[in-house]
Design an enzyme around this catalytic site. Structure first.
Site, mmCIF file in Angstrom:
data_model
loop_
_atom_site.group_PDB
_atom_site.id
_atom_site.type_symbol
_atom_site.label_atom_id
_atom_site.label_comp_id
_atom_site.label_asym_id
_atom_site.label_seq_id
_atom_site.Cartn_x
_atom_site.Cartn_y
_atom_site.Cartn_z
ATOM 1 N N HIS A 84 -41.057 9.139 14.680
ATOM 2 C CA HIS A 84 -41.730 10.396 14.376
ATOM 3 C C HIS A 84 -43.176 10.230 14.815
ATOM 4 O O HIS A 84 -43.827 9.237 14.441
ATOM 5 C CB HIS A 84 -41.749 10.655 12.871
ATOM 6 C CG HIS A 84 -40.416 10.895 12.243
ATOM 7 N ND1 HIS A 84 -39.984 12.161 11.905
ATOM 8 C CD2 HIS A 84 -39.421 10.046 11.858
ATOM 9 C CE1 HIS A 84 -38.782 12.082 11.338
ATOM 10 N NE2 HIS A 84 -38.427 10.803 11.292
ATOM 11 N N ILE A 121 -37.390 19.918 14.394
ATOM 12 C CA ILE A 121 -36.961 21.261 14.014
ATOM 13 C C ILE A 121 -37.556 21.681 12.667
ATOM 14 O O ILE A 121 -37.624 22.865 12.355
ATOM 15 C CB ILE A 121 -35.402 21.310 13.981
ATOM 16 C CG1 ILE A 121 -34.888 22.709 14.199
ATOM 17 C CG2 ILE A 121 -34.833 20.688 12.724
ATOM 18 C CD1 ILE A 121 -33.390 22.769 14.506
ATOM 19 N N ASN A 157 -37.974 5.650 10.090
ATOM 20 C CA ASN A 157 -37.271 5.393 8.841
ATOM 21 C C ASN A 157 -36.003 4.592 9.132
ATOM 22 O O ASN A 157 -35.337 4.822 10.143
ATOM 23 C CB ASN A 157 -36.900 6.716 8.174
ATOM 24 C CG ASN A 157 -38.119 7.551 7.839
ATOM 25 O OD1 ASN A 157 -39.136 7.014 7.392
ATOM 26 N ND2 ASN A 157 -38.049 8.853 8.051
ATOM 27 N N HIS A 187 -35.400 6.857 16.046
ATOM 28 C CA HIS A 187 -36.401 7.807 16.544
ATOM 29 C C HIS A 187 -37.733 7.505 15.896
ATOM 30 O O HIS A 187 -37.806 7.247 14.695
ATOM 31 C CB HIS A 187 -35.983 9.251 16.262
ATOM 32 C CG HIS A 187 -35.515 9.494 14.859
ATOM 33 N ND1 HIS A 187 -34.256 9.139 14.426
ATOM 34 C CD2 HIS A 187 -36.138 10.035 13.787
ATOM 35 C CE1 HIS A 187 -34.125 9.461 13.152
ATOM 36 N NE2 HIS A 187 -35.258 9.992 12.729
ATOM 37 N N VAL A 196 -30.789 11.010 10.533
ATOM 38 C CA VAL A 196 -30.108 11.024 11.826
ATOM 39 C C VAL A 196 -30.018 9.575 12.297
ATOM 40 O O VAL A 196 -31.055 8.897 12.446
ATOM 41 C CB VAL A 196 -30.857 11.890 12.866
ATOM 42 C CG1 VAL A 196 -30.142 11.828 14.214
ATOM 43 C CG2 VAL A 196 -30.955 13.339 12.391
ATOM 44 N N ARG A 204 -39.726 18.375 19.918
ATOM 45 C CA ARG A 204 -40.350 18.769 18.656
ATOM 46 C C ARG A 204 -39.329 18.758 17.525
ATOM 47 O O ARG A 204 -38.180 19.201 17.704
ATOM 48 C CB ARG A 204 -40.977 20.158 18.784
ATOM 49 C CG ARG A 204 -42.120 20.173 19.774
ATOM 50 C CD ARG A 204 -42.965 21.435 19.711
ATOM 51 N NE ARG A 204 -43.807 21.498 20.896
ATOM 52 C CZ ARG A 204 -44.909 20.782 21.100
ATOM 53 N NH1 ARG A 204 -45.346 19.961 20.143
ATOM 54 N NH2 ARG A 204 -45.594 20.882 22.220
HETATM 55 P P1 AMP Z 1 -35.092 11.052 9.785
HETATM 56 O O1 AMP Z 1 -34.934 11.782 8.480
HETATM 57 O O2 AMP Z 1 -36.176 10.043 9.816
HETATM 58 O O3 AMP Z 1 -33.749 10.515 10.246
HETATM 59 O O4 AMP Z 1 -35.542 12.155 10.825
HETATM 60 C C1 AMP Z 1 -34.638 13.055 11.373
HETATM 61 C C2 AMP Z 1 -35.445 14.233 11.843
HETATM 62 O O5 AMP Z 1 -34.657 14.975 12.756
HETATM 63 C C3 AMP Z 1 -35.850 15.197 10.731
HETATM 64 O O6 AMP Z 1 -37.279 15.253 10.661
HETATM 65 C C4 AMP Z 1 -35.225 16.519 11.130
HETATM 66 O O7 AMP Z 1 -36.047 17.616 10.852
HETATM 67 C C5 AMP Z 1 -35.026 16.318 12.621
HETATM 68 N N1 AMP Z 1 -33.970 17.104 13.218
HETATM 69 C C6 AMP Z 1 -32.703 17.264 12.778
HETATM 70 N N2 AMP Z 1 -32.009 18.023 13.629
HETATM 71 C C7 AMP Z 1 -32.842 18.340 14.640
HETATM 72 C C8 AMP Z 1 -32.703 19.114 15.834
HETATM 73 N N3 AMP Z 1 -31.562 19.708 16.170
HETATM 74 N N4 AMP Z 1 -33.789 19.235 16.643
HETATM 75 C C9 AMP Z 1 -34.956 18.642 16.325
HETATM 76 N N5 AMP Z 1 -35.138 17.897 15.213
HETATM 77 C C10 AMP Z 1 -34.101 17.759 14.388
#
Ligand code: AMP
Length: 114
Positions: A102, A31, A87, A100, A96, A29
């Site tokens: 979403h 965060i 993204n 990934h 990040v 999930r």
């Molecule tokens: P993006 O901005 O597309 O790179 O998505 C990165 C996602 O990772 C964001 O929606 C953040 O809320 C999520 N995120 C960052 N750190 C964590 C974490 N430790 N656990 C779960 N989700 C995270």
């Protein structure tokens, strides 16, 4: 120790609410959820962005989508509808740098996204 946040989640160095796991894929999930269901689906190998996906990764990237199908069913959003989005780079909102998907659902989703 890895500098990649998501590799740390894979290695259980930092906690996450894991909802799905296979040999190749992990899902947990978000965060900071943007919908009642907001799950991140990642490959267990490090691929920095979509731009770094190679031919050898094609089957693996496909597995992210079969995971999405299974998680959507598991989370009860498969029939009402859900969105998967990835993204690429800062301009599109990537924060990040480990690819990934979403998976967002559980509410109405408008188009186009912001
Ligand atoms: P993006 O901005 O597309 O790179 O998505 C990165 C996602 O990772 C964001 O929606 C953040 O809320 C999520 N995120 C960052 N750190 C964590 C974490 N430790 N656990 C779960 N989700 C995270």
């Amino acid at each position: 120790m890895s500098e990649d946040l998501f590799l740390k989640i894979i290695d259980r160095q930092i906690p996450a609410d894991i909802v799905f796991e296979t040999e190749d894929v992990l899902a947990f999930r978000d965060i900071n959820p943007q919908a009642p269901v907001h799950v991140l689906i990642i490959p267990k190998v490090h691929i920095r962005t979509i731009n770094d996906i190679e031919q050898e990764h094609e089957a693996l990237v496909g597995k992210l989508f079969t995971a999405a199908r299974e998680i959507a069913a598991q989370e009860g959003v498969a029939e009402d509808g859900y969105r998967v989005v990835m993204n690429c780079n800062e301009g599109a909102g990537q924060s990040v740098f480990h690819i990934h998907l979403h998976l967002l659902g559980g509410r109405g989703l408008t188009w186009p996204p912001g």
